[in-house]
Design a protein around this motif. Sequence first.
Motif, PDB file in Angstrom:
ATOM      1  N   CYS A  16       1.761   6.913 -15.805  1.00 36.81           N
ATOM      2  CA  CYS A  16       0.343   6.825 -15.445  1.00 36.81           C
ATOM      3  C   CYS A  16       0.086   5.700 -14.448  1.00 36.81           C
ATOM      4  CB  CYS A  16      -0.515   6.640 -16.684  1.00 36.81           C
ATOM      5  SG  CYS A  16      -0.323   5.055 -17.503  1.00 36.81           S
ATOM      6  N   SER A  17      -0.948   5.890 -13.671  1.00 38.97           N
ATOM      7  CA  SER A  17      -1.311   4.906 -12.656  1.00 38.97           C
ATOM      8  C   SER A  17      -1.763   3.583 -13.258  1.00 38.97           C
ATOM      9  CB  SER A  17      -2.419   5.445 -11.745  1.00 38.97           C
ATOM     10  OG  SER A  17      -1.920   6.483 -10.944  1.00 38.97           O
ATOM     11  N   SER A  18      -2.494   3.638 -14.370  1.00 40.98           N
ATOM     12  CA  SER A  18      -2.989   2.379 -14.941  1.00 40.98           C
ATOM     13  C   SER A  18      -1.829   1.518 -15.444  1.00 40.98           C
ATOM     14  CB  SER A  18      -4.014   2.624 -16.041  1.00 40.98           C
ATOM     15  OG  SER A  18      -3.426   3.271 -17.144  1.00 40.98           O
ATOM     16  N   GLY A  19      -0.841   2.141 -16.051  1.00 37.70           N
ATOM     17  CA  GLY A  19       0.340   1.394 -16.491  1.00 37.70           C
ATOM     18  C   GLY A  19       1.117   0.840 -15.311  1.00 37.70           C
ATOM     19  N   ALA A  20       1.218   1.632 -14.257  1.00 35.18           N
ATOM     20  CA  ALA A  20       1.932   1.180 -13.058  1.00 35.18           C
ATOM     21  C   ALA A  20       1.188   0.029 -12.391  1.00 35.18           C
ATOM     22  CB  ALA A  20       2.106   2.341 -12.078  1.00 35.18           C
ATOM     23  N   ARG A  21      -0.143   0.112 -12.352  1.00 31.24           N
ATOM     24  CA  ARG A  21      -0.934  -0.995 -11.784  1.00 31.24           C
ATOM     25  C   ARG A  21      -0.688  -2.278 -12.561  1.00 31.24           C
ATOM     26  NH1 ARG A  21      -5.046   2.800 -10.765  1.00 31.24           N
ATOM     27  NH2 ARG A  21      -5.877   2.468 -12.838  1.00 31.24           N
ATOM     28  N   SER A  22      -0.660  -2.170 -13.882  1.00 30.69           N
ATOM     29  CA  SER A  22      -0.395  -3.346 -14.718  1.00 30.69           C
ATOM     30  C   SER A  22       0.998  -3.903 -14.439  1.00 30.69           C
ATOM     31  CB  SER A  22      -0.510  -2.987 -16.196  1.00 30.69           C
ATOM     32  OG  SER A  22      -1.817  -2.627 -16.518  1.00 30.69           O
ATOM     33  N   PHE A  23       1.970  -3.022 -14.299  1.00 33.62           N
ATOM     34  CA  PHE A  23       3.345  -3.420 -13.980  1.00 33.62           C
ATOM     35  C   PHE A  23       3.370  -4.188 -12.656  1.00 33.62           C
ATOM     36  CE2 PHE A  23       7.246  -2.599 -11.638  1.00 33.62           C
ATOM     37  CZ  PHE A  23       8.235  -2.949 -12.555  1.00 33.62           C
ATOM     38  N   PHE A  24       2.704  -3.643 -11.634  1.00 30.99           N
ATOM     39  CA  PHE A  24       2.680  -4.291 -10.323  1.00 30.99           C
ATOM     40  C   PHE A  24       2.026  -5.668 -10.416  1.00 30.99           C
ATOM     41  CE2 PHE A  24       4.367  -0.558  -8.623  1.00 30.99           C
ATOM     42  CZ  PHE A  24       4.572  -0.692  -7.259  1.00 30.99           C
ATOM     43  N   LYS A  25       0.920  -5.756 -11.130  1.00 25.77           N
ATOM     44  CA  LYS A  25       0.227  -7.045 -11.286  1.00 25.77           C
ATOM     45  C   LYS A  25       1.122  -8.052 -12.003  1.00 25.77           C
ATOM     46  CE  LYS A  25      -4.049  -9.110 -12.888  1.00 25.77           C
ATOM     47  NZ  LYS A  25      -5.371  -8.872 -13.469  1.00 25.77           N
ATOM     48  N   ARG A  26       1.754  -7.610 -13.082  1.00 33.40           N
ATOM     49  CA  ARG A  26       2.619  -8.478 -13.892  1.00 33.40           C
ATOM     50  C   ARG A  26       3.787  -9.039 -13.076  1.00 33.40           C
ATOM     51  NH1 ARG A  26       2.835  -5.093 -17.666  1.00 33.40           N
ATOM     52  NH2 ARG A  26       4.812  -4.065 -17.251  1.00 33.40           N
ATOM     53  N   HIS A  27       4.247  -8.276 -12.092  1.00 36.06           N
ATOM     54  CA  HIS A  27       5.406  -8.695 -11.300  1.00 36.06           C
ATOM     55  C   HIS A  27       5.022  -9.188  -9.897  1.00 36.06           C
ATOM     56  CE1 HIS A  27       8.309  -7.527 -14.310  1.00 36.06           C
ATOM     57  NE2 HIS A  27       7.583  -6.445 -14.512  1.00 36.06           N
ATOM     58  N   GLY A  28       3.729  -9.392  -9.668  1.00 35.27           N
ATOM     59  CA  GLY A  28       3.269  -9.937  -8.394  1.00 35.27           C
ATOM     60  C   GLY A  28       3.473  -8.996  -7.215  1.00 35.27           C
ATOM     61  N   LEU A  29       3.400  -7.693  -7.471  1.00 33.77           N
ATOM     62  CA  LEU A  29       3.576  -6.695  -6.418  1.00 33.77           C
ATOM     63  C   LEU A  29       2.214  -6.156  -5.988  1.00 33.77           C
ATOM     64  CD1 LEU A  29       6.569  -4.803  -8.069  1.00 33.77           C
ATOM     65  CD2 LEU A  29       6.676  -6.539  -6.268  1.00 33.77           C
ATOM     66  N   ASP A  30       2.117  -5.713  -4.758  1.00 32.30           N
ATOM     67  CA  ASP A  30       0.863  -5.244  -4.173  1.00 32.30           C
ATOM     68  C   ASP A  30       0.683  -3.742  -4.412  1.00 32.30           C
ATOM     69  OD1 ASP A  30      -1.203  -4.390  -2.461  1.00 32.30           O
ATOM     70  OD2 ASP A  30      -0.740  -5.942  -0.989  1.00 32.30           O
ATOM     71  N   TRP A  31      -0.207  -3.398  -5.330  1.00 31.87           N
ATOM     72  CA  TRP A  31      -0.459  -2.007  -5.680  1.00 31.87           C
ATOM     73  C   TRP A  31      -1.018  -1.218  -4.493  1.00 31.87           C
ATOM     74  CZ3 TRP A  31       0.811   1.629  -8.905  1.00 31.87           C
ATOM     75  CH2 TRP A  31       0.005   2.745  -9.074  1.00 31.87           C
ATOM     76  N   SER A  32      -1.965  -1.795  -3.779  1.00 33.85           N
ATOM     77  CA  SER A  32      -2.577  -1.102  -2.630  1.00 33.85           C
ATOM     78  C   SER A  32      -1.543  -0.798  -1.558  1.00 33.85           C
ATOM     79  CB  SER A  32      -3.714  -1.930  -2.031  1.00 33.85           C
ATOM     80  OG  SER A  32      -4.759  -2.059  -2.962  1.00 33.85           O
ATOM     81  N   ASP A  33      -0.659  -1.750  -1.293  1.00 34.07           N
ATOM     82  CA  ASP A  33       0.397  -1.536  -0.309  1.00 34.07           C
ATOM     83  C   ASP A  33       1.355  -0.434  -0.782  1.00 34.07           C
ATOM     84  OD1 ASP A  33       1.793  -2.294   2.189  1.00 34.07           O
ATOM     85  OD2 ASP A  33       3.379  -2.881   0.794  1.00 34.07           O
ATOM     86  N   PHE A  34       1.651  -0.427  -2.073  1.00 32.14           N
ATOM     87  CA  PHE A  34       2.501   0.625  -2.631  1.00 32.14           C
ATOM     88  C   PHE A  34       1.889   1.993  -2.396  1.00 32.14           C
ATOM     89  CE2 PHE A  34       3.090   3.420  -6.378  1.00 32.14           C
ATOM     90  CZ  PHE A  34       4.409   3.774  -6.153  1.00 32.14           C
ATOM     91  N   LEU A  35       0.596   2.122  -2.656  1.00 34.20           N
ATOM     92  CA  LEU A  35      -0.055   3.421  -2.468  1.00 34.20           C
ATOM     93  C   LEU A  35       0.001   3.872  -1.013  1.00 34.20           C
ATOM     94  CD1 LEU A  35      -3.170   3.022  -4.778  1.00 34.20           C
ATOM     95  CD2 LEU A  35      -1.058   4.293  -5.240  1.00 34.20           C
ATOM     96  N   LYS A  36      -0.113   2.937  -0.090  1.00 28.51           N
ATOM     97  CA  LYS A  36      -0.091   3.278   1.339  1.00 28.51           C
ATOM     98  C   LYS A  36       1.320   3.497   1.874  1.00 28.51           C
ATOM     99  CE  LYS A  36      -4.175   0.560   2.380  1.00 28.51           C
ATOM    100  NZ  LYS A  36      -4.650  -0.665   3.020  1.00 28.51           N
ATOM    101  N   ASN A  37       2.250   2.643   1.476  1.00 26.48           N
ATOM    102  CA  ASN A  37       3.562   2.596   2.124  1.00 26.48           C
ATOM    103  C   ASN A  37       4.761   2.816   1.209  1.00 26.48           C
ATOM    104  OD1 ASN A  37       2.369   1.715   4.669  1.00 26.48           O
ATOM    105  ND2 ASN A  37       1.944  -0.178   3.569  1.00 26.48           N
ATOM    106  N   GLY A  38       4.533   2.831  -0.090  1.00 23.85           N
ATOM    107  CA  GLY A  38       5.661   2.869  -1.016  1.00 23.85           C
ATOM    108  C   GLY A  38       6.254   1.483  -1.164  1.00 23.85           C
ATOM    109  N   ILE A  39       7.367   1.413  -1.894  1.00 25.35           N
ATOM    110  CA  ILE A  39       8.039   0.132  -2.122  1.00 25.35           C
ATOM    111  C   ILE A  39       9.544   0.361  -2.080  1.00 25.35           C
ATOM    112  CG2 ILE A  39       7.965   0.370  -4.639  1.00 25.35           C
ATOM    113  CD1 ILE A  39       7.508  -2.704  -4.768  1.00 25.35           C
ATOM    114  N   ASP A  40      10.259  -0.585  -1.545  1.00 26.54           N
ATOM    115  CA  ASP A  40      11.711  -0.491  -1.483  1.00 26.54           C
ATOM    116  C   ASP A  40      12.276  -0.501  -2.904  1.00 26.54           C
ATOM    117  OD1 ASP A  40      14.532  -1.199  -1.242  1.00 26.54           O
ATOM    118  OD2 ASP A  40      14.067  -1.637   0.848  1.00 26.54           O
TER     119      ASP A  40
END
Length: 66
Positions: A16-40
């Motif tokens: 789910c997106s809400s769990g993934a958003r929490s994961f990104f926040k917890r690890h200092g990752l940019d959720w908005s950038d992920f949605l636009k560009n993905g992540i390595d």
Amino acid sequence: MSLIVRREDLIAAQQCSSGARSFFKRHGLDWSDFLKNGIDAEILLKINDVMANQVIEQARQRYGRE
């Protein structure tokens, strides 16, 4: 060529997106950038999380990398 994990891989892994958003926040990752560009995938691999690894596996399958 690096492996880019995208939102579609998150969906394919049935996460789910809400769990993934929490994961990104917890690890200092940019959720908005992920949605636009993905992540390595290497960034996620370094975190060594079971759910992140499931999403990476979906990206590998999408790219045809087993």
